[in-house]
Design a protein around this motif. Sequence first.
Motif, PDB file in Angstrom:
ATOM      1  N   ILE A   1     -44.468  32.767 -32.950  1.00 31.28           N
ATOM      2  CA  ILE A   1     -44.155  31.944 -33.623  1.00 31.28           C
ATOM      3  C   ILE A   1     -42.747  31.309 -32.943  1.00 31.28           C
ATOM      4  O   ILE A   1     -42.479  31.895 -32.496  1.00 31.28           O
ATOM      5  CB  ILE A   1     -42.930  32.610 -34.896  1.00 31.28           C
ATOM      6  N   HIS A   2     -42.129  30.179 -33.358  1.00 33.32           N
ATOM      7  CA  HIS A   2     -40.901  29.374 -32.411  1.00 33.32           C
ATOM      8  C   HIS A   2     -39.548  29.432 -33.435  1.00 33.32           C
ATOM      9  O   HIS A   2     -39.708  28.811 -34.324  1.00 33.32           O
ATOM     10  CB  HIS A   2     -41.476  28.056 -31.895  1.00 33.32           C
ATOM     11  N   THR A   3     -39.152  30.091 -33.123  1.00 35.47           N
ATOM     12  CA  THR A   3     -37.136  29.974 -34.035  1.00 35.47           C
ATOM     13  C   THR A   3     -36.634  29.642 -33.118  1.00 35.47           C
ATOM     14  O   THR A   3     -36.421  29.607 -31.655  1.00 35.47           O
ATOM     15  CB  THR A   3     -36.752  31.087 -34.434  1.00 35.47           C
ATOM     16  N   PRO A   4     -35.085  28.509 -33.381  1.00 32.92           N
ATOM     17  CA  PRO A   4     -34.300  28.065 -32.459  1.00 32.92           C
ATOM     18  C   PRO A   4     -33.514  29.160 -31.539  1.00 32.92           C
ATOM     19  O   PRO A   4     -33.832  29.507 -30.426  1.00 32.92           O
ATOM     20  CB  PRO A   4     -33.359  27.468 -33.361  1.00 32.92           C
ATOM     21  N   ALA A   5     -33.396  30.305 -32.452  1.00 32.07           N
ATOM     22  CA  ALA A   5     -32.307  31.540 -31.660  1.00 32.07           C
ATOM     23  C   ALA A   5     -34.127  32.155 -31.006  1.00 32.07           C
ATOM     24  O   ALA A   5     -33.726  32.436 -29.840  1.00 32.07           O
ATOM     25  CB  ALA A   5     -31.962  32.340 -32.850  1.00 32.07           C
ATOM     26  N   GLY A   6     -35.240  31.991 -31.188  1.00 29.05           N
ATOM     27  CA  GLY A   6     -35.885  32.953 -30.277  1.00 29.05           C
ATOM     28  C   GLY A   6     -36.334  32.309 -29.051  1.00 29.05           C
ATOM     29  O   GLY A   6     -36.066  32.281 -28.062  1.00 29.05           O
ATOM     30  N   ALA A   7     -36.608  31.167 -28.948  1.00 30.76           N
ATOM     31  CA  ALA A   7     -36.798  29.594 -27.886  1.00 30.76           C
ATOM     32  C   ALA A   7     -34.729  29.234 -27.572  1.00 30.76           C
ATOM     33  O   ALA A   7     -35.303  30.199 -25.714  1.00 30.76           O
ATOM     34  CB  ALA A   7     -36.757  28.221 -28.486  1.00 30.76           C
ATOM     35  N   ALA A   8     -33.849  29.726 -27.857  1.00 30.66           N
ATOM     36  CA  ALA A   8     -32.724  30.197 -27.060  1.00 30.66           C
ATOM     37  C   ALA A   8     -32.768  31.179 -25.562  1.00 30.66           C
ATOM     38  O   ALA A   8     -32.957  30.962 -24.805  1.00 30.66           O
ATOM     39  CB  ALA A   8     -31.753  29.866 -28.104  1.00 30.66           C
ATOM     40  N   VAL A   9     -32.947  32.576 -27.154  1.00 24.30           N
ATOM     41  CA  VAL A   9     -33.484  34.077 -25.465  1.00 24.30           C
ATOM     42  C   VAL A   9     -34.732  33.881 -24.902  1.00 24.30           C
ATOM     43  O   VAL A   9     -34.477  33.667 -23.683  1.00 24.30           O
ATOM     44  CB  VAL A   9     -33.271  35.126 -26.648  1.00 24.30           C
ATOM     45  N   SER A  10     -35.471  32.933 -25.132  1.00 16.89           N
ATOM     46  CA  SER A  10     -36.300  32.766 -24.595  1.00 16.89           C
ATOM     47  C   SER A  10     -36.096  32.235 -22.664  1.00 16.89           C
ATOM     48  O   SER A  10     -36.380  32.132 -21.032  1.00 16.89           O
ATOM     49  CB  SER A  10     -38.029  32.564 -24.136  1.00 16.89           C
ATOM     50  N   ALA A  11     -35.475  31.107 -22.771  1.00 22.04           N
ATOM     51  CA  ALA A  11     -35.063  30.531 -22.148  1.00 22.04           C
ATOM     52  C   ALA A  11     -33.549  30.594 -21.149  1.00 22.04           C
ATOM     53  O   ALA A  11     -33.256  30.155 -19.517  1.00 22.04           O
ATOM     54  CB  ALA A  11     -34.322  28.912 -22.331  1.00 22.04           C
ATOM     55  N   MET A  12     -32.981  31.871 -21.636  1.00 27.67           N
ATOM     56  CA  MET A  12     -31.759  32.992 -21.379  1.00 27.67           C
ATOM     57  C   MET A  12     -33.013  33.656 -19.697  1.00 27.67           C
ATOM     58  O   MET A  12     -33.642  34.472 -20.069  1.00 27.67           O
ATOM     59  CB  MET A  12     -31.482  33.108 -21.750  1.00 27.67           C
ATOM     60  N   LYS A  13     -32.093  33.880 -18.268  1.00 31.64           N
ATOM     61  CA  LYS A  13     -32.184  34.618 -17.388  1.00 31.64           C
ATOM     62  C   LYS A  13     -32.454  35.798 -17.738  1.00 31.64           C
ATOM     63  O   LYS A  13     -33.277  36.846 -17.151  1.00 31.64           O
ATOM     64  CB  LYS A  13     -31.391  34.101 -16.501  1.00 31.64           C
ATOM     65  N   CYS A  14     -31.313  36.361 -18.309  1.00 36.40           N
ATOM     66  CA  CYS A  14     -30.559  37.851 -18.774  1.00 36.40           C
ATOM     67  C   CYS A  14     -32.108  37.688 -19.842  1.00 36.40           C
ATOM     68  O   CYS A  14     -31.990  38.936 -19.906  1.00 36.40           O
ATOM     69  CB  CYS A  14     -29.594  37.712 -19.396  1.00 36.40           C
ATOM     70  N   GLY A  15     -32.519  37.035 -20.281  1.00 39.03           N
ATOM     71  CA  GLY A  15     -34.051  37.571 -21.117  1.00 39.03           C
ATOM     72  C   GLY A  15     -32.931  38.535 -22.390  1.00 39.03           C
ATOM     73  O   GLY A  15     -32.042  38.620 -22.711  1.00 39.03           O
ATOM     74  N   LEU A  16     -33.849  39.090 -22.942  1.00 43.79           N
ATOM     75  CA  LEU A  16     -33.081  39.828 -24.504  1.00 43.79           C
ATOM     76  C   LEU A  16     -32.468  40.937 -24.149  1.00 43.79           C
ATOM     77  O   LEU A  16     -32.583  41.733 -23.590  1.00 43.79           O
ATOM     78  CB  LEU A  16     -34.132  40.551 -25.821  1.00 43.79           C
ATOM     79  N   LEU A  17     -30.961  41.118 -24.607  1.00 44.40           N
ATOM     80  CA  LEU A  17     -29.710  41.746 -23.983  1.00 44.40           C
ATOM     81  C   LEU A  17     -30.171  43.495 -25.054  1.00 44.40           C
ATOM     82  O   LEU A  17     -29.803  43.165 -26.238  1.00 44.40           O
ATOM     83  CB  LEU A  17     -28.989  41.546 -23.643  1.00 44.40           C
ATOM     84  N   PRO A  18     -29.888  44.211 -24.662  1.00 41.73           N
ATOM     85  CA  PRO A  18     -29.753  45.444 -25.575  1.00 41.73           C
ATOM     86  C   PRO A  18     -28.079  45.742 -26.254  1.00 41.73           C
ATOM     87  O   PRO A  18     -27.472  46.238 -26.082  1.00 41.73           O
ATOM     88  CB  PRO A  18     -30.318  46.532 -24.428  1.00 41.73           C
ATOM     89  N   ILE A  19     -27.908  44.807 -27.261  1.00 42.07           N
ATOM     90  CA  ILE A  19     -26.650  44.743 -28.222  1.00 42.07           C
ATOM     91  C   ILE A  19     -26.584  45.202 -29.160  1.00 42.07           C
ATOM     92  O   ILE A  19     -26.011  44.632 -29.906  1.00 42.07           O
ATOM     93  CB  ILE A  19     -26.278  43.159 -27.232  1.00 42.07           C
ATOM     94  N   SER A  20     -27.860  45.431 -29.878  1.00 38.28           N
ATOM     95  CA  SER A  20     -27.824  45.639 -30.921  1.00 38.28           C
ATOM     96  C   SER A  20     -29.062  47.044 -31.622  1.00 38.28           C
ATOM     97  O   SER A  20     -29.930  46.713 -30.498  1.00 38.28           O
ATOM     98  CB  SER A  20     -28.409  44.567 -31.637  1.00 38.28           C
ATOM     99  N   PRO A  21     -29.240  47.315 -32.885  1.00 36.00           N
ATOM    100  CA  PRO A  21     -30.191  48.608 -32.818  1.00 36.00           C
ATOM    101  C   PRO A  21     -31.921  47.536 -32.908  1.00 36.00           C
ATOM    102  O   PRO A  21     -32.522  47.920 -32.463  1.00 36.00           O
ATOM    103  CB  PRO A  21     -30.015  48.579 -34.093  1.00 36.00           C
ATOM    104  N   GLU A  22     -31.430  46.521 -33.371  1.00 35.09           N
ATOM    105  CA  GLU A  22     -32.528  45.905 -33.235  1.00 35.09           C
ATOM    106  C   GLU A  22     -33.198  44.770 -32.056  1.00 35.09           C
ATOM    107  O   GLU A  22     -34.927  45.566 -31.959  1.00 35.09           O
ATOM    108  CB  GLU A  22     -32.482  44.008 -34.665  1.00 35.09           C
ATOM    109  N   ALA A  23     -32.657  44.676 -31.662  1.00 36.20           N
ATOM    110  CA  ALA A  23     -32.926  45.314 -29.683  1.00 36.20           C
ATOM    111  C   ALA A  23     -33.697  46.241 -29.444  1.00 36.20           C
ATOM    112  O   ALA A  23     -34.884  46.140 -28.707  1.00 36.20           O
ATOM    113  CB  ALA A  23     -32.384  44.240 -28.704  1.00 36.20           C
ATOM    114  N   LEU A  24     -33.216  47.742 -29.913  1.00 36.31           N
ATOM    115  CA  LEU A  24     -33.870  48.526 -29.486  1.00 36.31           C
ATOM    116  C   LEU A  24     -34.832  49.436 -29.814  1.00 36.31           C
ATOM    117  O   LEU A  24     -35.211  49.401 -29.128  1.00 36.31           O
ATOM    118  CB  LEU A  24     -32.155  49.881 -29.366  1.00 36.31           C
TER     119      LEU A  24
END
Length: 353
Positions: A200-223
């Motif tokens: 899927i494409h979502t605005p937030a997902g596309a934004a994170v995919s364009a970040m050099k840092c990628g997905l950051l471990p800042i939430s339980p959902e990310a972990l």
Amino acid sequence: MAPDLRQDFNMMEQKKRVSMILQSPAFCEELETMIQDQLKKGKTPTSLLALQQIADFMTTSMPSMYPAAPQGGMAALNMSLGMVTPVNDLRGSDSISYDKGEKLLRCKLAAFYRLADLFGWSELIYNHLTVRVNSDEERFLIVPFGLLYSEVTASSLVKINLQGEIVDRGSTNLGVNQAGFTLHSAIYAARPDVKCVIHIHTPAGAAVSAMKCGLLPISPEALSLGEVAYHDYHGILVDEEESTLIQRNLGPNSKVLILRNHGLVSVGETVEEAFYYIHNLVTACEIQVRTLASAGGPDNLVMLDPKKYKSRPRVPEPAGDGSSTHPKWQEEKNGGKRDSASSFRFGHILVFT
């Protein structure tokens, strides 16, 4: 009251009573049971066909009794207008042509498309959700290219093999999008454990995919996502050589793949598991985008250590050695009863769609 007015009034009262009966859930359930019993006997009299038409009409009319979905998407508009097409439209000869397992998968996948639209994850007719029919025959179900997510039904899904050949066109004359086939076939070919692939494409997902840092471990959902894989952008996914890169980047264990400058992918051994990971991935991306916007940059964020905070599912796990970082998702067992580990059940969606 004049005789002609009295006649009109009585007619209106009769129509009102009939309408109330037809909108009764108990009546609809009893009617559906009667029709199914007759179909099992192999008899299709004219009266039964008439009852089937009434049932089909009521199935499409019932959602108008429910409030419109709070999320965006075309389905929210359709529900508010009372124009929802049933998810399970496999009836009569269409139902007989599929075995019980494939019929269930078709209903689950069609329900998943409706959920994606209700959550605002759809992008007109683009992006794809697929499910592998079985492991012996390398075939999977995909939406015909041209249908909105809110229009997908169990019968409309197209069955194709890993070579891109259409095995069953479904109830439409539409084809299959090449980009969707390339991505999903590559994953199925490399990962025998995968039964469902979500892109899927979502605005937030596309934004994170364009970040050099990628997905950051800042939430339980990310972990909860475990090891997150990445794949660099090479344009629209139609190049066969890129399939090898996708397979290599996803690896043998990852449940989540972020396509750089593109979108999100999740995989699962069941439809429910794939939904679990894409839901958490979308949520994690939204949290990150909002947090970065308010914090002023990643240097101001509190990072969680994945090794210190072992990712645990939000659902009960069967007894084991505790070495797995992913939830245990199990298919039908114990006489057809679903294991308690499945936290989301697509059967609930089929009740009212």
